[in-house]
Scaffold this active site. Sequence first.
Site, mmCIF file in Angstrom:
data_model
loop_
_atom_site.group_PDB
_atom_site.id
_atom_site.type_symbol
_atom_site.label_atom_id
_atom_site.label_comp_id
_atom_site.label_asym_id
_atom_site.label_seq_id
_atom_site.Cartn_x
_atom_site.Cartn_y
_atom_site.Cartn_z
ATOM 1 N N LYS A 11 8.371 44.245 -14.223
ATOM 2 C CA LYS A 11 8.702 43.453 -13.038
ATOM 3 C C LYS A 11 9.690 44.220 -12.139
ATOM 4 O O LYS A 11 10.246 45.248 -12.569
ATOM 5 C CB LYS A 11 9.285 42.111 -13.505
ATOM 6 N N ASN A 114 13.518 38.665 -16.322
ATOM 7 C CA ASN A 114 13.251 39.075 -17.716
ATOM 8 C C ASN A 114 12.394 40.339 -17.844
ATOM 9 O O ASN A 114 11.709 40.530 -18.840
ATOM 10 C CB ASN A 114 12.715 37.898 -18.534
ATOM 11 N N HIS A 117 6.306 41.538 -18.086
ATOM 12 C CA HIS A 117 5.283 40.522 -18.386
ATOM 13 C C HIS A 117 4.326 41.045 -19.458
ATOM 14 O O HIS A 117 4.043 42.238 -19.521
ATOM 15 C CB HIS A 117 4.469 40.235 -17.112
HETATM 16 N N1 UDP Z 1 10.265 31.558 -15.660
HETATM 17 C C1 UDP Z 1 11.424 31.122 -15.039
HETATM 18 N N2 UDP Z 1 12.011 29.959 -15.478
HETATM 19 C C2 UDP Z 1 11.497 29.225 -16.504
HETATM 20 C C3 UDP Z 1 10.310 29.675 -17.136
HETATM 21 C C4 UDP Z 1 9.730 30.848 -16.682
HETATM 22 O O1 UDP Z 1 11.914 31.759 -14.115
HETATM 23 O O2 UDP Z 1 12.080 28.188 -16.874
HETATM 24 C C5 UDP Z 1 9.631 32.808 -15.203
HETATM 25 C C6 UDP Z 1 9.928 33.994 -16.123
HETATM 26 O O3 UDP Z 1 10.057 35.156 -15.304
HETATM 27 C C7 UDP Z 1 8.680 34.051 -16.969
HETATM 28 C C8 UDP Z 1 7.616 33.677 -15.939
HETATM 29 O O4 UDP Z 1 8.225 32.651 -15.171
HETATM 30 O O5 UDP Z 1 8.483 35.353 -17.522
HETATM 31 C C9 UDP Z 1 6.316 33.185 -16.513
HETATM 32 O O6 UDP Z 1 6.569 32.107 -17.380
HETATM 33 P P1 UDP Z 1 5.822 31.992 -18.783
HETATM 34 O O7 UDP Z 1 6.119 30.641 -19.331
HETATM 35 O O8 UDP Z 1 4.391 32.387 -18.616
HETATM 36 O O9 UDP Z 1 6.618 33.059 -19.679
HETATM 37 P P2 UDP Z 1 6.171 34.502 -20.240
HETATM 38 O O10 UDP Z 1 4.702 34.423 -20.588
HETATM 39 O O11 UDP Z 1 6.470 35.510 -19.160
HETATM 40 O O12 UDP Z 1 7.029 34.715 -21.453
HETATM 41 MG MG MG Z 2 3.098 33.743 -19.463
#
Ligand code: UDP
Ligand code: MG
Length: 151
Positions: A11, A114, A117
């Site tokens: 990212k 974070n 991805h």
């Molecule tokens: N995210 C966020 N706040 C939240 C949950 C998710 O900003 O409460 C963002 C974070 O960058 C995350 C992305 O949205 O990586 C996608 O969310 P997902 O639940 O798909 O998590 P991932 O698969 O990336 O672990």
């Molecule tokens: Mg995800």
Amino acid sequence: MSSERTFIMIKPDGVQRTLVGDIIQRFEKKGLKLTALKMFQASMDLLRQHYNDLSSKSFFEDLINYMSSGPLVCMVWEGLNAVKTGRQMLGETDPFNSLPGTIRGDYCLHIGRNVCHGSDSIDSAEKEIYLWFKKDELCLWSKTTAQWLYE
Ligand code: UDP
Ligand code: MG
């Protein structure tokens, strides 16, 4: 040998914080095979498609703004259990819950920054790969070390 593939994307914060080399090296050293790689400034439209399943979440617009704030490094990694292995290497969505030794456990603090991805299932990996890459951007090649990675 498994040809499972996963889509991994560094990212904008990962790029700015000069973590590109380290993250690539982790996947390379693990033994997965790199089959596509590009640096890319994504449009908001593409990012909205990528995160389509999160469109009703309160953080969605912030997420799209963050992800479009700078270039991304998009990759496809292939090998045995590539999807789950990628998720294990990333850690949990919230860095606070991510163990040291994982990418998010080692390099970040906040869920909204974070750094990387990774696809969460084989189905979503295949969709994401073709959302981000054209077919001719995927390289077919054999790893000469395969016999040292697979029994
Ligand atoms: N995210 C966020 N706040 C939240 C949950 C998710 O900003 O409460 C963002 C974070 O960058 C995350 C992305 O949205 O990586 C996608 O969310 P997902 O639940 O798909 O998590 P991932 O698969 O990336 O672990
Ligand atoms: Mg995800």
